[in-house]
Design a protein around this motif. Structure first.
Motif, PDB file in Angstrom:
ATOM      1  N   VAL A  64      12.582  -4.033  -1.552  1.00 17.28           N
ATOM      2  CA  VAL A  64      13.431  -3.359  -0.555  1.00 17.28           C
ATOM      3  C   VAL A  64      12.579  -2.483   0.354  1.00 17.28           C
ATOM      4  N   THR A  65      11.689  -1.688  -0.229  1.00 17.50           N
ATOM      5  CA  THR A  65      10.878  -0.804   0.598  1.00 17.50           C
ATOM      6  C   THR A  65       9.871  -1.586   1.443  1.00 17.50           C
ATOM      7  N   LEU A  66       9.335  -2.681   0.921  1.00 17.19           N
ATOM      8  CA  LEU A  66       8.415  -3.500   1.720  1.00 17.19           C
ATOM      9  C   LEU A  66       9.147  -4.178   2.861  1.00 17.19           C
ATOM     10  N   THR A 121      -2.839   0.242  -7.107  1.00 16.94           N
ATOM     11  CA  THR A 121      -1.557  -0.348  -6.699  1.00 16.94           C
ATOM     12  C   THR A 121      -1.553  -0.632  -5.205  1.00 16.94           C
ATOM     13  N   LEU A 122      -2.103   0.287  -4.412  1.00 18.19           N
ATOM     14  CA  LEU A 122      -2.175   0.053  -2.967  1.00 18.19           C
ATOM     15  C   LEU A 122      -3.094  -1.114  -2.628  1.00 18.19           C
ATOM     16  N   LEU A 123      -4.188  -1.248  -3.355  1.00 14.16           N
ATOM     17  CA  LEU A 123      -5.095  -2.380  -3.130  1.00 14.16           C
ATOM     18  C   LEU A 123      -4.415  -3.703  -3.472  1.00 14.16           C
ATOM     19  N   ALA A 124      -3.682  -3.740  -4.587  1.00 11.23           N
ATOM     20  CA  ALA A 124      -2.943  -4.954  -4.942  1.00 11.23           C
ATOM     21  C   ALA A 124      -1.856  -5.251  -3.913  1.00 11.23           C
ATOM     22  N   ASP A 125      -1.206  -4.203  -3.419  1.00 11.25           N
ATOM     23  CA  ASP A 125      -0.187  -4.368  -2.384  1.00 11.25           C
ATOM     24  C   ASP A 125      -0.820  -4.894  -1.099  1.00 11.25           C
ATOM     25  N   LEU A 126      -1.996  -4.401  -0.762  1.00 12.84           N
ATOM     26  CA  LEU A 126      -2.694  -4.861   0.445  1.00 12.84           C
ATOM     27  C   LEU A 126      -3.016  -6.349   0.349  1.00 12.84           C
ATOM     28  N   SER A 139      -5.095  -5.672   9.706  1.00  8.95           N
ATOM     29  CA  SER A 139      -3.734  -5.597  10.233  1.00  8.95           C
ATOM     30  C   SER A 139      -2.723  -5.242   9.147  1.00  8.95           C
ATOM     31  N   ALA A 140      -3.040  -5.535   7.906  1.00 10.90           N
ATOM     32  CA  ALA A 140      -2.107  -5.255   6.813  1.00 10.90           C
ATOM     33  C   ALA A 140      -2.188  -3.814   6.326  1.00 10.90           C
ATOM     34  N   ILE A 141      -3.279  -3.110   6.640  1.00 13.81           N
ATOM     35  CA  ILE A 141      -3.432  -1.725   6.164  1.00 13.81           C
ATOM     36  C   ILE A 141      -2.305  -0.819   6.670  1.00 13.81           C
ATOM     37  N   PRO A 142      -1.960  -0.823   7.969  1.00  6.71           N
ATOM     38  CA  PRO A 142      -0.845   0.044   8.398  1.00  6.71           C
ATOM     39  C   PRO A 142       0.485  -0.322   7.735  1.00  6.71           C
ATOM     40  N   LEU A 143       0.703  -1.612   7.515  1.00  3.13           N
ATOM     41  CA  LEU A 143       1.939  -2.029   6.860  1.00  3.13           C
ATOM     42  C   LEU A 143       1.981  -1.521   5.413  1.00  3.13           C
ATOM     43  N   VAL A 144       0.864  -1.580   4.711  1.00  2.00           N
ATOM     44  CA  VAL A 144       0.815  -1.099   3.329  1.00  2.00           C
ATOM     45  C   VAL A 144       1.007   0.412   3.278  1.00  2.00           C
ATOM     46  N   LEU A 145       0.397   1.133   4.210  1.00  2.00           N
ATOM     47  CA  LEU A 145       0.582   2.588   4.248  1.00  2.00           C
ATOM     48  C   LEU A 145       2.020   2.956   4.592  1.00  2.00           C
ATOM     49  N   LEU A 146       2.620   2.187   5.480  1.00  2.00           N
ATOM     50  CA  LEU A 146       4.034   2.402   5.792  1.00  2.00           C
ATOM     51  C   LEU A 146       4.909   2.074   4.587  1.00  2.00           C
ATOM     52  N   HIS A 147       4.564   1.022   3.863  1.00  2.17           N
ATOM     53  CA  HIS A 147       5.282   0.668   2.636  1.00  2.17           C
ATOM     54  C   HIS A 147       5.158   1.789   1.608  1.00  2.17           C
TER      55      HIS A 147
END
Length: 165
Positions: A64-66, A121-126, A139-147
């Motif tokens: 949901v948050t992603l 966890t953030l690295l796995a999410d990235l 490009s995925a770093i801002p999305l992961v930080l926003l998540h």
């Protein structure tokens, strides 16, 4: 009048309570219940079912948050992508949660351990977001930080609402 040998808190005619071995057969557990198993388990009891439900709820929360973060960052995206990427950080956070506790490692500051768990966890999410949404790592770093921001805000709000925090 109270005699010196009698306890003032004891009832006037106290009878000894029967021991657990002296209970009649109608109060004993059925034969198929092993005597070492508890008859009741609290709400947070262990076992595979509790682990599976925790994993599924964590996946749902991360999905949901992603999806909220991806919709805000990318635009209109299918929710299936968030559901595909969510199990990776959920699994990492559940597997590493013991290292975020204060007694997990001797001589290491607990806040450092919590930081390492969040970083893993953030690295796995990235990696999962980069693969599922077909984005470059940069490009995925801002999305992961926003998540991470959405998950932190929604997690604190739900924790306060449920009385956990």
């Amino acid at each position: 009048m109270v005699t010196p040998s009698a306890s003032p808190l004891a009832p006037p005619c106290s009878l000894p309570l029967p021991s657990a071995r002296a209970l009649p057969a109608q109060f004993s557990p059925p034969p198929w219940v092993a005597p070492s198993l508890p008859l009741q388990v609290d709400l947070t009891g262990g076992g595979l079912l509790a682990l599976a439900v925790t994993f599924l709820l964590t996946c749902l929360f991360y999905a949901v948050t992603l999806h909220l973060a991806a919709t805000f960052f990318i635009g209109d995206v299918p929710s299936q992508r968030a559901a595909t990427a969510a199990p990776v950080p959920a699994l990492v956070s559940i597997l590493l949660q013991q290292y975020g506790q204060s007694d997990a490692a001797v001589g290491v500051d607990p806040s450092l351990l919590v930081g390492l768990v969040v970083l893993a966890t953030l690295l796995a999410d990235l990696l999962a977001v980069s693969f599922v949404y077909r984005l470059k790592l940069k490009s995925a770093i801002p999305l992961v930080l926003l998540h991470f921001g959405f998950a932190a805000l929604l997690g604190v709000a739900l924790g306060n609402l449920l009385g956990v925090l």
